[in-house]
Design an enzyme around this catalytic site. Structure first.
Site, PDB file in Angstrom:
ATOM      1  N   HIS A  33       0.830  -1.211   0.000  1.00 29.32           N
ATOM      2  CA  HIS A  33       0.000   0.000   0.000  1.00 29.32           C
ATOM      3  C   HIS A  33       0.866   1.264   0.000  1.00 29.32           C
ATOM      4  O   HIS A  33       0.504   2.278   0.590  1.00 29.32           O
ATOM      5  CB  HIS A  33      -0.984  -0.005   1.184  1.00 29.32           C
ATOM      6  CG  HIS A  33      -2.064  -1.031   1.005  1.00 29.32           C
ATOM      7  ND1 HIS A  33      -3.152  -0.829   0.192  1.00 29.32           N
ATOM      8  CD2 HIS A  33      -2.196  -2.286   1.507  1.00 29.32           C
ATOM      9  CE1 HIS A  33      -3.925  -1.911   0.202  1.00 29.32           C
ATOM     10  NE2 HIS A  33      -3.348  -2.809   0.982  1.00 29.32           N
ATOM     11  N   THR A  34       1.989   1.175  -0.641  1.00 26.84           N
ATOM     12  CA  THR A  34       2.852   2.345  -0.814  1.00 26.84           C
ATOM     13  C   THR A  34       2.812   2.844  -2.259  1.00 26.84           C
ATOM     14  O   THR A  34       3.199   3.977  -2.522  1.00 26.84           O
ATOM     15  CB  THR A  34       4.317   1.993  -0.477  1.00 26.84           C
ATOM     16  OG1 THR A  34       4.618   0.746  -1.096  1.00 26.84           O
ATOM     17  CG2 THR A  34       4.539   1.864   1.020  1.00 26.84           C
ATOM     18  N   GLY A 121      -8.682 -14.842  -6.816  1.00 24.34           N
ATOM     19  CA  GLY A 121      -9.038 -14.109  -5.595  1.00 24.34           C
ATOM     20  C   GLY A 121      -8.063 -14.318  -4.451  1.00 24.34           C
ATOM     21  O   GLY A 121      -8.386 -14.109  -3.292  1.00 24.34           O
ATOM     22  N   GLY A 123      -5.032 -12.836  -4.267  1.00 24.24           N
ATOM     23  CA  GLY A 123      -4.130 -11.692  -4.119  1.00 24.24           C
ATOM     24  C   GLY A 123      -2.782 -11.926  -4.769  1.00 24.24           C
ATOM     25  O   GLY A 123      -1.792 -11.296  -4.400  1.00 24.24           O
ATOM     26  N   SER A 125      -2.424 -11.484  -8.022  1.00 27.18           N
ATOM     27  CA  SER A 125      -2.488 -10.633  -9.210  1.00 27.18           C
ATOM     28  C   SER A 125      -2.845 -11.353 -10.494  1.00 27.18           C
ATOM     29  O   SER A 125      -2.236 -11.125 -11.541  1.00 27.18           O
ATOM     30  CB  SER A 125      -1.172  -9.877  -9.413  1.00 27.18           C
ATOM     31  OG  SER A 125      -1.015  -8.968  -8.378  1.00 27.18           O
ATOM     32  N   SER A 127      -5.506 -10.669 -11.993  1.00 25.59           N
ATOM     33  CA  SER A 127      -6.069  -9.609 -12.859  1.00 25.59           C
ATOM     34  C   SER A 127      -4.964  -8.858 -13.590  1.00 25.59           C
ATOM     35  O   SER A 127      -5.072  -8.614 -14.797  1.00 25.59           O
ATOM     36  CB  SER A 127      -6.875  -8.583 -12.071  1.00 25.59           C
ATOM     37  OG  SER A 127      -7.312  -9.056 -10.864  1.00 25.59           O
ATOM     38  N   ASP A 171       1.470  -4.329  -9.394  1.00 27.47           N
ATOM     39  CA  ASP A 171       1.158  -5.676  -9.885  1.00 27.47           C
ATOM     40  C   ASP A 171       1.459  -5.797 -11.371  1.00 27.47           C
ATOM     41  O   ASP A 171       2.089  -6.765 -11.822  1.00 27.47           O
ATOM     42  CB  ASP A 171      -0.324  -5.999  -9.641  1.00 27.47           C
ATOM     43  CG  ASP A 171      -0.698  -5.839  -8.189  1.00 27.47           C
ATOM     44  OD1 ASP A 171       0.210  -5.648  -7.355  1.00 27.47           O
ATOM     45  OD2 ASP A 171      -1.903  -5.902  -7.884  1.00 27.47           O
ATOM     46  N   TYR A 220     -10.283  -1.099  -0.708  1.00 22.23           N
ATOM     47  CA  TYR A 220      -9.029  -0.599  -1.274  1.00 22.23           C
ATOM     48  C   TYR A 220      -9.184   0.875  -1.653  1.00 22.23           C
ATOM     49  O   TYR A 220      -8.368   1.725  -1.291  1.00 22.23           O
ATOM     50  CB  TYR A 220      -8.671  -1.436  -2.506  1.00 22.23           C
ATOM     51  CG  TYR A 220      -7.345  -1.080  -3.133  1.00 22.23           C
ATOM     52  CD1 TYR A 220      -6.196  -1.766  -2.770  1.00 22.23           C
ATOM     53  CD2 TYR A 220      -7.242  -0.062  -4.085  1.00 22.23           C
ATOM     54  CE1 TYR A 220      -4.976  -1.448  -3.339  1.00 22.23           C
ATOM     55  CE2 TYR A 220      -6.037   0.255  -4.653  1.00 22.23           C
ATOM     56  CZ  TYR A 220      -4.900  -0.438  -4.291  1.00 22.23           C
ATOM     57  OH  TYR A 220      -3.698  -0.117  -4.846  1.00 22.23           O
TER      58      TYR A 220
END
Ligand code: GLA
Length: 383
Positions: A33-34, A121, A123, A125, A127, A171, A220
């Protein structure tokens, strides 16, 4: 995997594909989250990912099939009506829409078959892998001259604009730019990066809590907004272009300008996590895996208490790993609210660690946690 994806293509579309490509998932070692706060991230591309077989068409139809979602059948639409439809195919559709903004427009359609081995789902990545892969395949089919870095930016733009998740660049960048056996220290502000080899004696183990991070996109976006509020507030006291432009001591001096205690905690996480990512890269470079592991632990605690994106299952997995033999460090990885932990483990202890932790998880939650001893792979490529 390429053979079977081309076999799937032939079965579904009745002809051989023109090309095959692969894009990996990613795991982030530290720096969470940076990337939307102007900070550093430290991800690796995985050996696991998604393959695609594709063929250009003479008309303007697009047809998508995924062997991972066989019950969805073939999604068909026209280049003249590019609308997302609430399924997995939204990711490739979003990327094709996004090309326009990059000065390219496919004039003819194509058929695509996908096959992936990334858990959905979790996490890791899937997507972003799908986005980078679609960008690469379209560029190769139509001769668009996009660099790997541009494909990452295209994927992020597609996700922000057409999927509605306000994600950072990490990602897609990891999927496009990964390198075997190396982590990527990326400055999300300038996109300058350097590769850092992960020492041989360390094994990377991913444990999937099985909790799907389905709430993740709205939460998010909330976190992102809270960081923006914190930044606006702190700018009344000190000029800071981003939260991560502040060193921890500067933050401590000016943090009271952030009015909401929640926003202050979010900002604290971003500032300190950015510093941790820097220290972690240094520790890895000097082979100090114990310090790296300690930073991973602090990162988890900060994500749990200040950023509040962990959950009981991830906390259990991280805490169980901290006290397990042969573990340098462990933390939740990715956006959070479910998904996986990443564990840096002494090679010789990896199998025993997996056995112990999955048993503990089963005993505690009554469900299985899948474990992957992962290879750090290269970035997206044509096969
Ligand atoms: C998701 C986003 C990334 C990043 C992480 C958290 O994976 O797609 O851009 O913000 O969460 O570090």
């Amino acid at each position: 995997m390429s053979k079977s994806v081309s076999g799937i293509f032939e079965t579904v579309f009745g002809a051989a594909p023109e090309l095959c490509a692969f894009a990996p998932g990613r795991v982030n070692l530290i720096g969470e989250h940076t990337d939307y706060n102007g900070g550093r991230v430290f991800p690796c591309a995985l050996g696991m990912g998604i393959s695609c077989a594709a063929r250009a068409r003479d008309d303007r139809s697009l047809r998508f099939y995924s062997a991972n979602f066989p019950n969805k059948g073939v999604t068909a639409l026209s280049l003249d009506r590019l609308e997302t439809c609430g399924s997995w195919a939204d990711y490739p559709i979003a990327v094709i829409k996004a090309f326009k903004g990059f000065g390219y427009e496919p004039e003819r359609g194509a058929d695509f078959a996908f096959l992936g081995d990334l858990p959905d789902g979790a996490g890791l990545s899937s997507s972003a892998a799908l986005e980078v892969l679609t960008g690469l395949v379209i560029s190769a089919l139509y001769g668009f001259k996009m660099t790997a870095q541009e494909l990452a930016v295209l994927g992020q733009f597609a996700e922000n604009r057409f999927i509605g998740v306000n994600c950072g660049i990490m990602d897609q960048f990891a999927s496009a730019m990964g390198r075997e056996n190396s982590a990527i220290l990326l400055d999300s502000l300038t996109l300058s990066y350097k590769y850092a080899p992960v020492p041989e004696e360390a094994a990377l183990v991913i444990i999937n809590s099985g909790v799907k991070h389905s709430l993740a996109s709205s939460a998010y976006n909330d976190r992102r907004r809270e960081c923006e509020t914190a930044l606006a507030d702190i700018n009344t006291a000190i000029k800071a272009p981003s939260l991560c432009s502040l060193a921890p001591d500067q933050f401590e001096r000016y943090k009271d300008a952030i009015k909401s205690p929640v926003c202050q905690r979010r900002a604290k996480h971003a500032v300190y996590e950015n510093a941790r990512a820097y220290l972690a890269a240094q520790a890895l470079e000097s082979g100090d895996l114990n310090s790296f592991g300690e930073l991973m632990m602090s990162s988890h605690i900060s994500l749990r208490d200040d950023y509040e994106v962990s959950c009981a299952e991830l906390d259990f997995l991280a805490e169980a790993a901290w006290s397990a033999e042969g573990v340098y460090g462990a933390r939740m990885t990715g956006g959070g609210f479910g998904g996986c932990t990443v564990n840096l483990v002494k090679k010789d202890y990896a199998n025993a660690f997996i056995k112990t932790i999955t048993k503990k998880y089963r005993d505690r939650f009554g469900t299985e946690a899948a474990a992957y001893r992962v290879k750090i792979g290269g970035g997206a490529r044509l096969l």
